[in-house]
Design an enzyme around this catalytic site. Structure first.
Site, mmCIF file in Angstrom:
data_model
loop_
_atom_site.group_PDB
_atom_site.id
_atom_site.type_symbol
_atom_site.label_atom_id
_atom_site.label_comp_id
_atom_site.label_asym_id
_atom_site.label_seq_id
_atom_site.Cartn_x
_atom_site.Cartn_y
_atom_site.Cartn_z
ATOM 1 N N HIS A 48 -7.553 46.904 -23.286
ATOM 2 C CA HIS A 48 -6.736 46.122 -22.344
ATOM 3 C C HIS A 48 -6.247 47.053 -21.261
ATOM 4 O O HIS A 48 -5.978 48.222 -21.506
ATOM 5 C CB HIS A 48 -5.530 45.503 -23.073
ATOM 6 C CG HIS A 48 -4.891 44.379 -22.315
ATOM 7 N ND1 HIS A 48 -3.973 44.600 -21.320
ATOM 8 C CD2 HIS A 48 -5.063 43.050 -22.398
ATOM 9 C CE1 HIS A 48 -3.592 43.433 -20.824
ATOM 10 N NE2 HIS A 48 -4.239 42.477 -21.446
ATOM 11 N N ASP A 91 -8.220 37.940 -26.865
ATOM 12 C CA ASP A 91 -9.498 37.227 -26.988
ATOM 13 C C ASP A 91 -10.209 37.501 -28.308
ATOM 14 O O ASP A 91 -11.154 36.797 -28.650
ATOM 15 C CB ASP A 91 -10.417 37.630 -25.823
ATOM 16 C CG ASP A 91 -9.848 37.133 -24.514
ATOM 17 O OD1 ASP A 91 -9.612 37.952 -23.613
ATOM 18 O OD2 ASP A 91 -9.572 35.924 -24.432
HETATM 19 C C1 SDX Z 1 -7.873 39.591 -20.891
HETATM 20 O O1 SDX Z 1 -4.886 41.743 -17.631
HETATM 21 C C2 SDX Z 1 -4.620 40.935 -18.522
HETATM 22 O O2 SDX Z 1 -3.455 40.719 -18.886
HETATM 23 C C3 SDX Z 1 -5.793 40.198 -19.110
HETATM 24 C C4 SDX Z 1 -5.472 39.260 -20.266
HETATM 25 C C5 SDX Z 1 -4.594 38.127 -19.810
HETATM 26 O O3 SDX Z 1 -3.883 37.556 -20.660
HETATM 27 O O4 SDX Z 1 -4.712 37.730 -18.640
HETATM 28 O O5 SDX Z 1 -4.798 39.965 -21.298
HETATM 29 C C6 SDX Z 1 -6.725 38.635 -20.843
HETATM 30 O O6 SDX Z 1 -8.606 39.655 -19.952
HETATM 31 C C7 SDX Z 1 -8.007 40.504 -22.102
HETATM 32 C C8 SDX Z 1 -9.202 41.504 -21.941
HETATM 33 C C9 SDX Z 1 -10.482 40.755 -22.345
HETATM 34 N N1 SDX Z 1 -11.649 41.610 -22.060
HETATM 35 C C10 SDX Z 1 -12.372 42.142 -23.061
HETATM 36 O O7 SDX Z 1 -12.079 42.072 -24.251
HETATM 37 C C11 SDX Z 1 -13.629 42.884 -22.564
HETATM 38 C C12 SDX Z 1 -13.754 44.219 -23.313
HETATM 39 N N2 SDX Z 1 -12.680 45.121 -22.822
HETATM 40 C C13 SDX Z 1 -12.988 45.983 -21.734
HETATM 41 O O8 SDX Z 1 -14.019 45.665 -20.894
HETATM 42 C C14 SDX Z 1 -11.796 46.734 -21.150
HETATM 43 O O9 SDX Z 1 -11.044 47.180 -22.191
HETATM 44 C C15 SDX Z 1 -10.911 46.002 -20.163
HETATM 45 C C16 SDX Z 1 -11.702 45.430 -19.015
HETATM 46 C C17 SDX Z 1 -10.145 44.946 -20.855
HETATM 47 C C18 SDX Z 1 -9.907 47.025 -19.614
HETATM 48 O O10 SDX Z 1 -10.654 47.964 -18.927
HETATM 49 P P1 SDX Z 1 -9.912 49.146 -18.114
HETATM 50 O O11 SDX Z 1 -8.449 49.087 -18.252
HETATM 51 O O12 SDX Z 1 -10.478 49.148 -16.729
HETATM 52 O O13 SDX Z 1 -10.342 50.406 -18.934
HETATM 53 P P2 SDX Z 1 -11.633 51.212 -18.667
HETATM 54 O O14 SDX Z 1 -12.769 50.275 -18.433
HETATM 55 O O15 SDX Z 1 -11.317 52.228 -17.635
HETATM 56 O O16 SDX Z 1 -11.875 51.898 -20.083
HETATM 57 C C19 SDX Z 1 -11.216 53.109 -20.416
HETATM 58 C C20 SDX Z 1 -12.133 53.779 -21.426
HETATM 59 C C21 SDX Z 1 -13.568 53.930 -20.903
HETATM 60 O O17 SDX Z 1 -14.156 55.032 -21.600
HETATM 61 P P3 SDX Z 1 -14.138 56.516 -20.881
HETATM 62 O O18 SDX Z 1 -14.813 56.315 -19.524
HETATM 63 O O19 SDX Z 1 -12.697 56.904 -20.786
HETATM 64 O O20 SDX Z 1 -14.947 57.374 -21.814
HETATM 65 O O21 SDX Z 1 -12.233 52.951 -22.605
HETATM 66 C C22 SDX Z 1 -13.579 52.508 -22.755
HETATM 67 C C23 SDX Z 1 -14.256 52.675 -21.394
HETATM 68 O O22 SDX Z 1 -15.669 52.840 -21.558
HETATM 69 N N3 SDX Z 1 -13.501 51.109 -23.155
HETATM 70 C C24 SDX Z 1 -14.275 50.538 -24.089
HETATM 71 C C25 SDX Z 1 -13.811 49.218 -24.188
HETATM 72 N N4 SDX Z 1 -12.789 49.018 -23.328
HETATM 73 C C26 SDX Z 1 -12.605 50.187 -22.675
HETATM 74 N N5 SDX Z 1 -15.312 51.040 -24.840
HETATM 75 C C27 SDX Z 1 -15.881 50.165 -25.710
HETATM 76 N N6 SDX Z 1 -15.477 48.856 -25.869
HETATM 77 C C28 SDX Z 1 -14.458 48.376 -25.130
HETATM 78 N N7 SDX Z 1 -14.064 47.097 -25.294
#
Ligand code: SDX
Length: 428
Positions: free
Chosen positions: A307, A364
Site C-alpha cells: 500500500h 483488496d
Molecule cells: C487500493 O491509496 C489508497 O488508499 C488505495 C486504497 C483505497 O482505499 O483507495 O487503499 C485501495 O488501491 C489498495 C491497493 C490495491 N493494489 C494492489 O493490491 C496491487 C498490488 N500492490 C502494489 O502494486 C503496490 O503495493 C501499490 C501500488 C499498492 C503501492 O505501490 P507503491 O507505493 O508505489 O510502492 P512501490 O511500487 O514503489 O513498491 C515499493 C517496493 C518495490 O520494490 P523495490 O523497487 O523497492 O525493490 O515494494 C515492491 C515494489 O516492487 N512491491 C511489491 C508489491 N507492492 C510493492 N512487490 C511484490 N508484490 C507487491 N504487491
C-alpha cells in the site's frame, strides 16, 4: 510562534511556513516556492506531496489507523450502517433520527433511472466490463440533469445531485451486471433498505419472489462502510482534480470510477481472486508465486499486498478477514482460495522481502473472497468498491468546492528536445 523551515539555494536563505494538522502531521507549505526561488519540487507519484488540507478522513499508515470524521473505522463497521456513514462523511456529523429518516427517504424515492438509460445500456455488448458501463451510465446523468452542469448551482441543487448519485449508483451497478449476463433488468424495490434493494436488483430473476439473505445484506453493508473513503487515494484525487475545473459532480465521479478500475487500485480485488485461482490451478505452489512476486524481472506482483500509505496491516483487511470467516461459516461455504489466501498471507508475512518493504495485506486481499461468498461475480468486485467509495468521492468533491480550491495544475521538469529550426525531413 508558528514553525518555519529554511531552504538555502545558492547561498541565499528562504523561509517557508510549517503546517500542522489536527493529528500532528507536519507539512512544509511551498505555495510560493517557485515565485520566491524559481525552483519547483519533483515528486513523481506524489509520494511525499500533500494536495490539500482535508477534514474528512485520517489514516496513519504506520499504525494501521483509519478514522472517518474522527470515528474509528472499527466502530463504524460494527455499529453503524452505510447510509449513516455516507451522511457522516458528506455532512461532517452523524445524523439525528429525523435527519437520517429524511436522508434515507430522499435517497429511496430517487432510485429509479430515466427509461432512456436502457437505450444507452443496450448499446453495450454483454462482453462489456461493468466498470466501463457504470462510469458511462453515471456520467450520462449530465444529459438527463443538465442543470447539474451549472458550476454555481445553489446548495439545494447540489444536494439533489448528491441524492441522485447515491440513489442511482446501485441501480446503475445492478443494471451493468444484468447487461453482462444477458438478463432483463430489475427495478428498485423501495420497500427494502439500501443494500438489500441492490442485492434484489442484482439477483432477482423475472417472476421470482426473491428473498434477500440478511447475512449477505449485512456483510455487504459492512463492506460498503469499509470502502467509503480513504483520503487522497488515486481515484479520490482524480475526482478532486476533475471537479477543480468546475466540471459537474457526475462527470467528476465518473472519472473517479475509471481511476478506481485500474488493477493497482480498486481493480486489485478482482486481480486477487484471479491470482488465487491461478495459484490453485497451478497446484497450490505458493512458494513459486512468492518467488515470482519478488523477482524484479517478473512483472507479477502479489495482488492485495502493499500500500502507498499503510506500512502496517490495513485495518480494513483485518475487519474483512474476520467478516469473511463468519460469512463463509454462516453460509456454509467452503472456498479453497480462502485457504490459499491464508497460507499466502502467512508465508509472505515471514518473508524478508515483504517484511523489509512493509508489504501487508490491503483492503483488496480478502474483499474478493467475501464478495465471492456473497455470490457477487468477479467482474463486479470493483463495481462494489465504487458503490462503497461513492460517499467519499462526494464528500471530497464538496470539500474541494466549498473551500474554493483553485484548478489543479501541477508543474513539470521538461526533458525533451531544446529549441531547433524546422527543416522538412523530405522534399515537398
Ligand atoms: C487500493 O491509496 C489508497 O488508499 C488505495 C486504497 C483505497 O482505499 O483507495 O487503499 C485501495 O488501491 C489498495 C491497493 C490495491 N493494489 C494492489 O493490491 C496491487 C498490488 N500492490 C502494489 O502494486 C503496490 O503495493 C501499490 C501500488 C499498492 C503501492 O505501490 P507503491 O507505493 O508505489 O510502492 P512501490 O511500487 O514503489 O513498491 C515499493 C517496493 C518495490 O520494490 P523495490 O523497487 O523497492 O525493490 O515494494 C515492491 C515494489 O516492487 N512491491 C511489491 C508489491 N507492492 C510493492 N512487490 C511484490 N508484490 C507487491 N504487491
Amino acid at each position: 510562534m508558528s514553525k518555519t523551515v529554511e531552504i538555502i539555494i545558492d547561498n541565499k536563505s528562504y523561509t517557508f511556513p510549517v503546517i500542522e494538522g489536527s493529528e500532528k502531521e507536519l507539512a512544509i507549505d511551498i505555495s510560493d516556492l517557485r515565485e520566491k526561488t524559481g525552483y519547483i519540487t519533483l515528486d513523481i507519484g506524489y509520494k511525499n506531496t500533500g494536495a490539500t488540507k482535508s477534514a474528512i478522513t485520517y489514516l496513519d499508515g504506520d499504525n494501521g489507523i483509519l478514522h472517518y470524521r474522527g470515528y474509528p473505522i472499527e466502530e463504524l463497521a460494527e455499529k453503524s450502517n452505510f447510509l449513516e456513514v455516507a451522511y457522516l462523511l458528506i455532512f461532517g456529523k452523524l445524523p439525528t433520527k429525523s435527519e437520517f429518516d429524511k436522508w434515507n427517504a430522499d435517497i429511496t424515492r430517487r432510485t429509479m433511472v430515466h427509461e432512456d438509460i436502457k437505450k444507452i445500456l443496450d448499446g453495450f455488448p454483454s462482453t462489456s466490463h461493468p466498470m466501463g458501463v457504470l462510469s458511462s451510465l453515471f456520467c450520462a446523468q449530465t444529459a438527463f440533469y443538465p442543470e447539474s452542469l451549472n458550476p454555481n448551482r445553489p446548495a439545494d441543487g447540489v444536494y439533489l445531485s448528491i441524492i441522485r448519485s447515491l440513489a442511482k449508483m446501485p441501480t446503475f451497478a445492478a443494471w451493468a451486471y444484468k447487461n453482462a449476463v444477458g438478463h432483463p433488468v430489475n427495478y428498485p424495490d423501495n420497500k427494502l433498505d439500501y443494500t438489500s434493494r441492490f442485492l434484489k436488483m442484482m439477483f432477482a430473476m423475472p417472476g421470482e419472489d426473491y428473498e434477500v439473505n440478511p447475512v449477505i445484506a449485512n456483510a455487504l453493508d459492512k463492506l460498503l462502510i469499509l470502502h467509503a473513503d480513504h483520503e487522497q487515494n488515486c481515484s479520490t484525487s482524480t475526482v478532486r482534480i476533475v471537479g477543480s475545473s468546475k466540471a459537474s459532480i457526475y462527470s467528476s465521479i465518473s472519472a473517479g470510477i475509471n481511476a478506481l478500475w485500474g488493477p493497482l487500485h480498486g481493480g486489485a480485488n478482482q486481480e486477487v481472486i484471479v491470482m488465487l485461482e491461478n495459484i490453485r490451478n497451478d497446484g497450490g505452489n505458493i512458494d513459486k508465486w512468492i518467488a515470482k512476486a519478488k523477482d524484479k524481472n517478473d512483472p507479477f506482483r502479489l495482488m492485495g499486498f502493499g500500500h502507498r500509505v499503510y506500512k502496517n496491516f490495513d485495518p480494513r483487511a483485518k475487519i474483512i478477514k474476520k467478516a469473511a470467516d463468519s460469512v463463509l461459516r454462516d453460509l456454509g461455504v467452503q472456498d479453497p482460495v480462502l485457504d490459499i489466501a491464508m497460507k499466502l498471507e502467512e508465508i509472505a508475512l515471514k518473508d524478508s522481502y515483504f517484511v523489509e518493504r512493509k508489504l501487508y495485506p490491503n483492503v483488496d486481499f480478502y474483499s474478493g473472497i467475501i464478495y465471492r461468498a456473497l455470490g457477487i461475480p468477479v467482474d463486479m468486485f470493483t463495481v462494489m468498491f465504487a458503490m462503497g467509495r461513492l460517499p467519499g468521492w462526494i464528500a471530497q468533491w464538496m470539500e474541494m468546492r466549498n473551500n474554493n480550491e483553485p484548478i489543479g495544475r501541477p508543474r513539470q521538469i521538461y526533458t525533451g528536445e531544446v529549441s531547433k529550426p524546422y527543416v522538412p525531413i523530405y522534399e515537398r
